[in-house]
Write a protein that holds these residues in place. Structure first.
Motif, PDB file in Angstrom:
ATOM      1  N   PHE A   1     -33.097  47.105  59.680  1.00  0.00           N
ATOM      2  CA  PHE A   1     -32.698  47.592  58.365  1.00  0.00           C
ATOM      3  C   PHE A   1     -31.941  46.508  57.590  1.00  0.00           C
ATOM      4  O   PHE A   1     -32.210  46.266  56.421  1.00  0.00           O
ATOM      5  CB  PHE A   1     -31.844  48.856  58.496  1.00  0.00           C
TER       6      PHE A   1
ATOM      7  N   GLU B   1     -33.018  44.775  54.125  1.00  0.00           N
ATOM      8  CA  GLU B   1     -32.087  44.806  52.986  1.00  0.00           C
ATOM      9  C   GLU B   1     -31.887  43.414  52.401  1.00  0.00           C
ATOM     10  O   GLU B   1     -31.890  43.232  51.187  1.00  0.00           O
ATOM     11  CB  GLU B   1     -30.717  45.356  53.435  1.00  0.00           C
TER      12      GLU B   1
ATOM     13  N   VAL C   1     -35.176  42.289  50.418  1.00  0.00           N
ATOM     14  CA  VAL C   1     -35.793  43.161  49.411  1.00  0.00           C
ATOM     15  C   VAL C   1     -36.314  42.389  48.208  1.00  0.00           C
ATOM     16  O   VAL C   1     -37.466  42.553  47.791  1.00  0.00           O
ATOM     17  CB  VAL C   1     -34.827  44.289  48.986  1.00  0.00           C
TER      18      VAL C   1
ATOM     19  N   ARG D   1     -40.185  42.428  47.409  1.00  0.00           N
ATOM     20  CA  ARG D   1     -40.523  43.393  46.360  1.00  0.00           C
ATOM     21  C   ARG D   1     -41.778  43.042  45.552  1.00  0.00           C
ATOM     22  O   ARG D   1     -42.593  43.914  45.267  1.00  0.00           O
ATOM     23  CB  ARG D   1     -39.339  43.596  45.411  1.00  0.00           C
TER      24      ARG D   1
ATOM     25  N   TRP E   1     -44.082  49.025  49.922  1.00  0.00           N
ATOM     26  CA  TRP E   1     -43.205  49.893  50.714  1.00  0.00           C
ATOM     27  C   TRP E   1     -41.727  49.588  50.476  1.00  0.00           C
ATOM     28  O   TRP E   1     -40.872  50.441  50.697  1.00  0.00           O
ATOM     29  CB  TRP E   1     -43.537  49.810  52.208  1.00  0.00           C
TER      30      TRP E   1
ATOM     31  N   GLU F   1     -39.468  51.965  48.335  1.00  0.00           N
ATOM     32  CA  GLU F   1     -38.949  53.202  48.921  1.00  0.00           C
ATOM     33  C   GLU F   1     -38.177  52.942  50.209  1.00  0.00           C
ATOM     34  O   GLU F   1     -37.950  53.852  51.004  1.00  0.00           O
ATOM     35  CB  GLU F   1     -40.108  54.159  49.193  1.00  0.00           C
ATOM     36  N   HIS F   2     -37.770  51.716  50.398  1.00  0.00           N
ATOM     37  CA  HIS F   2     -37.050  51.321  51.608  1.00  0.00           C
ATOM     38  C   HIS F   2     -35.749  52.106  51.743  1.00  0.00           C
ATOM     39  O   HIS F   2     -35.004  52.282  50.786  1.00  0.00           O
ATOM     40  CB  HIS F   2     -36.766  49.815  51.540  1.00  0.00           C
ATOM     41  N   SER F   3     -35.495  52.604  52.955  1.00  0.00           N
ATOM     42  CA  SER F   3     -34.240  53.301  53.259  1.00  0.00           C
ATOM     43  C   SER F   3     -34.019  53.227  54.765  1.00  0.00           C
ATOM     44  O   SER F   3     -34.945  52.915  55.527  1.00  0.00           O
ATOM     45  CB  SER F   3     -34.304  54.772  52.826  1.00  0.00           C
ATOM     46  N   ARG F   4     -32.825  53.545  55.168  1.00  0.00           N
ATOM     47  CA  ARG F   4     -32.533  53.574  56.611  1.00  0.00           C
ATOM     48  C   ARG F   4     -33.400  54.621  57.306  1.00  0.00           C
ATOM     49  O   ARG F   4     -33.931  54.391  58.390  1.00  0.00           O
ATOM     50  CB  ARG F   4     -31.048  53.832  56.839  1.00  0.00           C
ATOM     51  N   ALA F   5     -33.582  55.783  56.664  1.00  0.00           N
ATOM     52  CA  ALA F   5     -34.402  56.852  57.259  1.00  0.00           C
ATOM     53  C   ALA F   5     -35.855  56.407  57.406  1.00  0.00           C
ATOM     54  O   ALA F   5     -36.500  56.677  58.427  1.00  0.00           O
ATOM     55  CB  ALA F   5     -34.314  58.112  56.409  1.00  0.00           C
ATOM     56  N   LYS F   6     -36.392  55.710  56.404  1.00  0.00           N
ATOM     57  CA  LYS F   6     -37.781  55.244  56.493  1.00  0.00           C
ATOM     58  C   LYS F   6     -37.922  54.163  57.564  1.00  0.00           C
ATOM     59  O   LYS F   6     -38.948  54.096  58.253  1.00  0.00           O
ATOM     60  CB  LYS F   6     -38.270  54.748  55.141  1.00  0.00           C
ATOM     61  N   THR F   7     -36.916  53.319  57.709  1.00  0.00           N
ATOM     62  CA  THR F   7     -36.945  52.310  58.764  1.00  0.00           C
ATOM     63  C   THR F   7     -36.910  52.978  60.128  1.00  0.00           C
ATOM     64  O   THR F   7     -37.647  52.593  61.039  1.00  0.00           O
ATOM     65  CB  THR F   7     -35.775  51.316  58.610  1.00  0.00           C
TER      66      THR F   7
END
Length: 195
Positions: free
Chosen positions: A28, A32, A35, A39, A44, A47-53
């Motif tokens: 993650f 980060e 990005v 980008r 993807w 929409e990057h997030s800790r949950a998606k990772t």
């Protein structure tokens, strides 16, 4: 089913399977920090997030076991600096695989992507019935395109593509390397051994 090696040692560069939750914080962080670098080309990232990772990591073992996708952390000096994979997209026939890769911006320009793709070629051609590998990228992403060009892939075709990434042109450039071309890699002849 024959499966690729789970760990590939290449001097200071290691490709290894992701370790699920154990890799979450580090992966993650690397995303980060990357990005802005990713980008323009990687949809993807928007929409990057800790949950998606976490979800990405949680699915790796099942995808590996099924033969659908073999995803590796790219590791230098014990630290994750990117990710790569050998996979089959929905439209890819059984006898073909696609190679994807990305690096943290601090890890670019050192030949890591080239060495990574070379290792994934070797793994792809260890799989039964795989006749070719492809690298697909937006033609405007010249850095991505330099890797297959350096490794002896041929420009296979260009096709229209949905423009999902900000710098995308609405086109895919597809590079292809066949098993017979890949044999050059195994024998140590030709362009594949350079670069």
């Amino acid at each position: 089913m024959d499966l690729p090696q789970r760990v590939i040692e290449l001097d200071e560069l290691t490709l290894r399977c992701f370790n699920g939750e154990a890799d979450l914080a580090e992966l993650f962080r690397v995303i980060e920090e990357s990005v802005e670098h990713l980008r323009p080309w990687m949809p993807w990232v928007a929409e990057h997030s800790r949950a998606k990772t976490a979800d990405f990591l949680a699915r790796r073992m099942d995808l590996w076991a099924s033969g659908e996708a073999f995803t590796y952390a790219i590791v230098v000096d014990g630290a994750i600096v990117g990710a790569c994979g050998l996979f089959r997209r929905g439209e890819t026939p059984d006898n073909g695989r696609e190679i994807g890769y990305w690096l943290h911006p601090a890890a670019t320009g050192r030949g890591l992507a080239t060495r990574t793709v070379r290792a994934l070629i070797e793994q792809a051609f260890r799989l039964p019935n795989v006749d070719y590998v492809e690298v697909v990228h937006d033609p405007a992403n010249r850095a991505s395109g330099a890797v297959p060009a350096r490794l002896g892939f041929t420009e296979h075709l260009r096709r229209p593509a949905e423009r999902l990434a900000p710098a995308g042109t609405g086109e895919d450039q597809i590079w292809r390397l066949t098993r017979s071309q890949g044999n050059i890699l195994a024998t140590g002849e030709g362009r594949l051994t350079r670069g």
